[in-house]
Motif scaffolding. Structure first.
Motif, PDB file in Angstrom:
ATOM      1  N   VAL A  59      39.301  15.014 -33.439  1.00 27.08           N
ATOM      2  CA  VAL A  59      39.913  16.207 -32.868  1.00 27.08           C
ATOM      3  C   VAL A  59      41.434  16.082 -32.768  1.00 27.08           C
ATOM      4  CG1 VAL A  59      39.681  15.589 -30.419  1.00 27.08           C
ATOM      5  CG2 VAL A  59      39.580  17.998 -31.115  1.00 27.08           C
ATOM      6  N   ASP A  60      41.923  14.869 -32.503  1.00 28.49           N
ATOM      7  CA  ASP A  60      43.374  14.677 -32.411  1.00 28.49           C
ATOM      8  C   ASP A  60      44.049  14.969 -33.750  1.00 28.49           C
ATOM      9  OD1 ASP A  60      44.094  13.359 -29.607  1.00 28.49           O
ATOM     10  OD2 ASP A  60      42.172  12.537 -30.264  1.00 28.49           O
ATOM     11  N   ARG A  61      43.438  14.555 -34.818  1.00 31.40           N
ATOM     12  CA  ARG A  61      43.988  14.805 -36.150  1.00 31.40           C
ATOM     13  C   ARG A  61      44.016  16.295 -36.471  1.00 31.40           C
ATOM     14  NH1 ARG A  61      40.854  13.580 -41.292  1.00 31.40           N
ATOM     15  NH2 ARG A  61      42.204  14.421 -42.862  1.00 31.40           N
ATOM     16  N   LEU A  62      42.920  17.004 -36.160  1.00 30.62           N
ATOM     17  CA  LEU A  62      42.883  18.438 -36.419  1.00 30.62           C
ATOM     18  C   LEU A  62      43.881  19.181 -35.529  1.00 30.62           C
ATOM     19  CD1 LEU A  62      41.835  20.828 -37.955  1.00 30.62           C
ATOM     20  CD2 LEU A  62      39.881  20.922 -36.390  1.00 30.62           C
ATOM     21  N   TYR A  63      44.017  18.754 -34.281  1.00 29.50           N
ATOM     22  CA  TYR A  63      44.998  19.363 -33.389  1.00 29.50           C
ATOM     23  C   TYR A  63      46.404  19.216 -33.981  1.00 29.50           C
ATOM     24  CZ  TYR A  63      47.855  20.266 -29.295  1.00 29.50           C
ATOM     25  OH  TYR A  63      48.799  20.768 -28.433  1.00 29.50           O
ATOM     26  N   ALA A  64      46.742  18.019 -34.426  1.00 28.65           N
ATOM     27  CA  ALA A  64      48.064  17.769 -35.021  1.00 28.65           C
ATOM     28  C   ALA A  64      48.271  18.643 -36.263  1.00 28.65           C
ATOM     29  CB  ALA A  64      48.216  16.293 -35.367  1.00 28.65           C
ATOM     30  N   ARG A  65      47.235  18.805 -37.050  1.00 30.40           N
ATOM     31  CA  ARG A  65      47.321  19.641 -38.263  1.00 30.40           C
ATOM     32  C   ARG A  65      47.569  21.106 -37.888  1.00 30.40           C
ATOM     33  NH1 ARG A  65      46.874  18.749 -43.378  1.00 30.40           N
ATOM     34  NH2 ARG A  65      45.843  20.174 -44.802  1.00 30.40           N
ATOM     35  N   CYS A  66      46.892  21.594 -36.866  1.00 32.28           N
ATOM     36  CA  CYS A  66      47.094  22.976 -36.417  1.00 32.28           C
ATOM     37  C   CYS A  66      48.520  23.181 -35.927  1.00 32.28           C
ATOM     38  CB  CYS A  66      46.096  23.325 -35.315  1.00 32.28           C
ATOM     39  SG  CYS A  66      44.386  23.492 -35.902  1.00 32.28           S
ATOM     40  N   VAL A  67      49.027  22.237 -35.159  1.00 33.44           N
ATOM     41  CA  VAL A  67      50.408  22.323 -34.668  1.00 33.44           C
ATOM     42  C   VAL A  67      51.383  22.270 -35.838  1.00 33.44           C
ATOM     43  CG1 VAL A  67      52.162  21.126 -33.303  1.00 33.44           C
ATOM     44  CG2 VAL A  67      49.851  21.423 -32.376  1.00 33.44           C
ATOM     45  N   GLN A  68      51.140  21.370 -36.780  1.00 34.49           N
ATOM     46  CA  GLN A  68      51.995  21.228 -37.964  1.00 34.49           C
ATOM     47  C   GLN A  68      52.082  22.533 -38.747  1.00 34.49           C
ATOM     48  OE1 GLN A  68      50.290  18.530 -40.820  1.00 34.49           O
ATOM     49  NE2 GLN A  68      51.915  18.808 -42.299  1.00 34.49           N
ATOM     50  N   HIS A  69      50.982  23.277 -38.811  1.00 29.70           N
ATOM     51  CA  HIS A  69      50.947  24.534 -39.563  1.00 29.70           C
ATOM     52  C   HIS A  69      51.373  25.736 -38.716  1.00 29.70           C
ATOM     53  CE1 HIS A  69      49.363  23.306 -43.479  1.00 29.70           C
ATOM     54  NE2 HIS A  69      48.805  22.323 -42.802  1.00 29.70           N
ATOM     55  N   GLY A  70      51.821  25.479 -37.493  1.00 32.59           N
ATOM     56  CA  GLY A  70      52.346  26.538 -36.657  1.00 32.59           C
ATOM     57  C   GLY A  70      51.310  27.495 -36.089  1.00 32.59           C
ATOM     58  N   PHE A  89      42.336  27.156 -30.826  1.00 27.68           N
ATOM     59  CA  PHE A  89      43.462  27.690 -31.588  1.00 27.68           C
ATOM     60  C   PHE A  89      43.056  29.016 -32.212  1.00 27.68           C
ATOM     61  CE2 PHE A  89      41.076  25.613 -34.917  1.00 27.68           C
ATOM     62  CZ  PHE A  89      41.300  26.385 -36.049  1.00 27.68           C
ATOM     63  N   GLU A  90      44.056  29.748 -32.712  1.00 29.06           N
ATOM     64  CA  GLU A  90      43.804  31.004 -33.406  1.00 29.06           C
ATOM     65  C   GLU A  90      44.082  30.824 -34.892  1.00 29.06           C
ATOM     66  OE1 GLU A  90      46.101  34.137 -31.683  1.00 29.06           O
ATOM     67  OE2 GLU A  90      44.988  34.066 -29.796  1.00 29.06           O
ATOM     68  N   ASP A  91      43.164  31.337 -35.722  1.00 31.86           N
ATOM     69  CA  ASP A  91      43.411  31.337 -37.163  1.00 31.86           C
ATOM     70  C   ASP A  91      44.465  32.407 -37.478  1.00 31.86           C
ATOM     71  OD1 ASP A  91      42.135  33.839 -37.367  1.00 31.86           O
ATOM     72  OD2 ASP A  91      40.439  33.074 -38.517  1.00 31.86           O
ATOM     73  N   PRO A  92      44.919  32.515 -38.714  1.00 32.13           N
ATOM     74  CA  PRO A  92      45.974  33.485 -39.041  1.00 32.13           C
ATOM     75  C   PRO A  92      45.629  34.949 -38.735  1.00 32.13           C
ATOM     76  CG  PRO A  92      45.822  31.860 -40.772  1.00 32.13           C
ATOM     77  CD  PRO A  92      44.656  31.627 -39.853  1.00 32.13           C
ATOM     78  N   ASP A  93      44.334  35.275 -38.576  1.00 31.87           N
ATOM     79  CA  ASP A  93      43.932  36.635 -38.233  1.00 31.87           C
ATOM     80  C   ASP A  93      43.728  36.815 -36.730  1.00 31.87           C
ATOM     81  OD1 ASP A  93      43.833  37.897 -40.853  1.00 31.87           O
ATOM     82  OD2 ASP A  93      42.163  36.538 -41.258  1.00 31.87           O
TER      83      ASP A  93
END
Length: 103
Positions: A59-70, A89-93
């Motif tokens: 989960v930490d890795r996915l969290y970091a990826r979500c933050v990285q992608h804004g 988190f929210e997806d682009p939609d």
């Protein structure tokens, strides 16, 4: 659909296994044991609740990826009393996705 496809495949690592329509109005994506079905809804309004729940191994890795992608994080990463380390988190939609890992 193209925006959703790009997000779920490039950011979350899903693979498209099926699509239907021209333009595409329905798509199935798969990753590991999970399967995600997307439907085109031109007047879509994002819900104010979580519409998908993912259990992941890191989960930490996915969290970091979500933050990285804004991506917008609506609930920060923390250990929950129900035995998961989780965030939302929210997806682009604007669809809210709850992500957790068993502690």
């Amino acid at each position: 659909m193209a925006k959703a496809h790009d997000f779920y495949t490039q950011v979350l690592g899903f693979t498209k296994t099926f699509e239907n329509g021209d333009p595409v109005g329905y798509m199935i994506l798969k990753r590991d044991q999970g399967e995600l079905h997307l439907s085109l809804q031109p007047t879509h309004q994002a819900a104010s609740f979580n519409v998908a729940h993912l259990l992941v191994d890191d989960v930490d890795r996915l969290y970091a990826r979500c933050v990285q992608h804004g991506l917008r994080v609506t609930k920060g990463l923390k250990n929950q009393e129900y035995g998961l380390r989780a965030f939302v988190f929210e997806d682009p939609d604007g669809n809210r996705i709850d992500v957790g890992q068993r502690i």
